[in-house]
Motif scaffolding. Sequence first.
Motif, PDB file in Angstrom:
ATOM      1  N   PRO A  46       0.907  -1.186  -0.077  1.00  0.00           N
ATOM      2  CA  PRO A  46       0.041   0.015  -0.125  1.00  0.00           C
ATOM      3  C   PRO A  46       0.774   1.449   0.212  1.00  0.00           C
ATOM      4  O   PRO A  46       0.400   2.410  -0.686  1.00  0.00           O
ATOM      5  N   VAL A  47       1.902   1.316   0.735  1.00  0.00           N
ATOM      6  CA  VAL A  47       2.964   2.464   0.728  1.00  0.00           C
ATOM      7  C   VAL A  47       3.189   2.880  -0.683  1.00  0.00           C
ATOM      8  O   VAL A  47       3.318   3.828  -1.027  1.00  0.00           O
ATOM      9  N   VAL A  50       0.103   4.463  -2.576  1.00  0.00           N
ATOM     10  CA  VAL A  50       0.012   5.624  -2.528  1.00  0.00           C
ATOM     11  C   VAL A  50       0.945   6.530  -2.959  1.00  0.00           C
ATOM     12  O   VAL A  50       0.687   7.745  -3.315  1.00  0.00           O
ATOM     13  N   MET A  51       2.224   6.196  -2.780  1.00  0.00           N
ATOM     14  CA  MET A  51       3.424   6.708  -3.139  1.00  0.00           C
ATOM     15  C   MET A  51       3.351   7.181  -4.959  1.00  0.00           C
ATOM     16  O   MET A  51       3.619   8.072  -5.326  1.00  0.00           O
ATOM     17  N   PHE A  54       1.131   9.631  -5.131  1.00  0.00           N
ATOM     18  CA  PHE A  54       1.891  11.027  -4.703  1.00  0.00           C
ATOM     19  C   PHE A  54       2.568  11.678  -5.644  1.00  0.00           C
ATOM     20  O   PHE A  54       2.596  12.910  -5.960  1.00  0.00           O
ATOM     21  N   ALA A  57       0.571  13.204  -8.105  1.00  0.00           N
ATOM     22  CA  ALA A  57      -0.167  14.638  -7.815  1.00  0.00           C
ATOM     23  C   ALA A  57       1.113  15.604  -7.639  1.00  0.00           C
ATOM     24  O   ALA A  57       0.772  16.856  -7.995  1.00  0.00           O
ATOM     25  N   LEU A 210      11.163   9.340   8.268  1.00  0.00           N
ATOM     26  CA  LEU A 210      10.642   8.828   6.999  1.00  0.00           C
ATOM     27  C   LEU A 210      11.760   8.945   5.987  1.00  0.00           C
ATOM     28  O   LEU A 210      11.808   8.381   4.677  1.00  0.00           O
TER      29      LEU A 210
ATOM     30  N   LEU B 162      -5.504  12.803  -3.489  1.00  0.00           N
ATOM     31  CA  LEU B 162      -4.509  13.403  -3.441  1.00  0.00           C
ATOM     32  C   LEU B 162      -4.459  14.539  -4.461  1.00  0.00           C
ATOM     33  O   LEU B 162      -4.145  15.840  -3.859  1.00  0.00           O
ATOM     34  N   LEU B 196       2.735  17.257   1.378  1.00  0.00           N
ATOM     35  CA  LEU B 196       2.066  16.086   0.720  1.00  0.00           C
ATOM     36  C   LEU B 196       2.559  14.806   0.951  1.00  0.00           C
ATOM     37  O   LEU B 196       1.884  13.638   1.240  1.00  0.00           O
ATOM     38  N   PHE B 197       4.152  14.687   1.082  1.00  0.00           N
ATOM     39  CA  PHE B 197       4.443  13.193   1.054  1.00  0.00           C
ATOM     40  C   PHE B 197       4.283  12.634   2.302  1.00  0.00           C
ATOM     41  O   PHE B 197       3.678  11.474   2.586  1.00  0.00           O
ATOM     42  N   ILE B 198       4.747  13.565   3.338  1.00  0.00           N
ATOM     43  CA  ILE B 198       4.234  13.064   4.698  1.00  0.00           C
ATOM     44  C   ILE B 198       2.872  12.747   5.048  1.00  0.00           C
ATOM     45  O   ILE B 198       2.483  11.476   5.589  1.00  0.00           O
ATOM     46  N   THR B 200       0.786  11.730   2.738  1.00  0.00           N
ATOM     47  CA  THR B 200       0.415  10.319   1.990  1.00  0.00           C
ATOM     48  C   THR B 200       1.064   9.208   2.659  1.00  0.00           C
ATOM     49  O   THR B 200       0.236   8.313   2.509  1.00  0.00           O
ATOM     50  N   TYR B 201       2.417   9.640   3.019  1.00  0.00           N
ATOM     51  CA  TYR B 201       2.648   8.514   3.987  1.00  0.00           C
ATOM     52  C   TYR B 201       1.952   7.867   5.110  1.00  0.00           C
ATOM     53  O   TYR B 201       1.719   6.808   5.295  1.00  0.00           O
ATOM     54  N   GLU B 202       1.431   8.870   5.887  1.00  0.00           N
ATOM     55  CA  GLU B 202       0.743   8.537   6.800  1.00  0.00           C
ATOM     56  C   GLU B 202      -0.793   7.857   6.430  1.00  0.00           C
ATOM     57  O   GLU B 202      -1.207   7.014   6.995  1.00  0.00           O
ATOM     58  N   GLY B 204      -0.984   6.190   3.884  1.00  0.00           N
ATOM     59  CA  GLY B 204      -0.558   4.709   3.332  1.00  0.00           C
ATOM     60  C   GLY B 204      -0.685   3.928   4.651  1.00  0.00           C
ATOM     61  O   GLY B 204      -1.052   2.540   4.397  1.00  0.00           O
TER      62      GLY B 204
END
Lengths: 216, 252
Positions: A46-47, A50-51, A54, A57, A210, B162, B196-198, B200-202, B204
Amino acid sequence: MHIPDGFLDLKTWVSTGIISAVIIGGAVRKVNKAIGAEGDNEKIIPVMGVMGAFVFAAQMFNFPVAGGTSGHFMGGVLAALLLGPLTGLLILTTVLIVQCLIFQDGGLTALGANIFNMGFVGSYLGYYIYKILAIFLPGPKQKMAAIFIAGWFSIVLAAAACALELAFSGTVSLKIALPAMAGVHALIGVGEGLITVVVAGLIAKVRPDLLNLQKV
Amino acid sequence: MELSYIDRYSELDSPIHKLDPRVKTAAFFMYILFVVTTLPGEYLAYALFFLLMLFVIILSKVSLLYILKRSLAIIPFVLIISVFLPFSAPADRLFAGHIKVNNRGLELFFNIVIKAWLSIIAVTIFSATTAFPAFLKGLNALHFPKIIVLMLSFMYRYSFVLLEEVTRINTARKSRSPVGNTVRQLKTVGNIIGLLFIRTYERGERIYQGMLSRGFNGEINIISKLHIGKYDCVFLTSFILALVIIKIKGAL
């Protein structure tokens, strides 16, 4: 930098298609190994998913480049920096597939070439440019310089690869394509490098953990 | 949401929508393959390829205007790359009365623009008649690497979310800060992307928790199976036959 259908001749799009397929196949095998047969690391799925959304976007952000033109963020080095070079390659691959099929941005027969330019050269190679630079630039401030240079190179090299493919196809002469593509993207690359540095800086400040995710 | 057009036509009922996604992918890929391998100057073949796609569009009940609009929106990018072609070699003829151009370059230019446009039309009609989840099911059935199919399905689901988030952040930025110089703008964009990355990671991580609580074990199981029927075979055969005939006719 997205090559449409019709710009590459048969030998060029078939060969770049095969090269990209082989590279993606290798990346998929390694990522599957990292996930593990028992699904020990299945959280990666899933990570990574969604990346992809990301990066997609993040590519919506246009920034002005000198002379009234604008470029947009690619995120190849950023994705590889955060999640690893193979993940970066796969993320860019899926982004390009969606851009090709849903937004007609880049052709279907040119997909292999586009994945090679932006996924392999832009993300995977970009990551190793950073790694090599980081050996010579070890401090935290210097590291940011390494990120900037890697971001710049990722764009310029991807554009050069694009120009080479167009020239091999006989679509444009290399004498015109290479300086034009590399020239414009030398400017866009500055934007890419700066944005990547700012993003890395922000994450280092807000969620430094992260930056140390498992990288594949 | 501005991206809602993606699935605007994918739920219609037509002979094209009914096709198995694998068969449709094969048919449209063959079409593009035939178009891009057409030799320069075979204008009859181009015209016939266009008519064939026109026929498919009419069958699909998708608005012709929509297809033309979407396909022409990409043409400026095509022109930017190709417009220098007629001028990249020594000029040997006049075009439209008084523009000095290179004849081979001019022909190559027309050729490339037509090829790109026909291919774009084909991909547009493909994506308009295929719901993305159905396409992914097709990829899955073709044993496409599981991880890529999964990533694509996540992208399809979360790109909307997003992009909405990006639009919201962007509106907030625009309403608060006037446009600064380039470096300032790049800094702002970088901060937004980092944020946005932070987020998005959360997100995920939350999605993973949600999936776990619903019994995710690393596999995605699909209940309904795809089926290639007689209709699919007849369509694919006649479609490819039409392509071959156009190819032979166009070369004459």
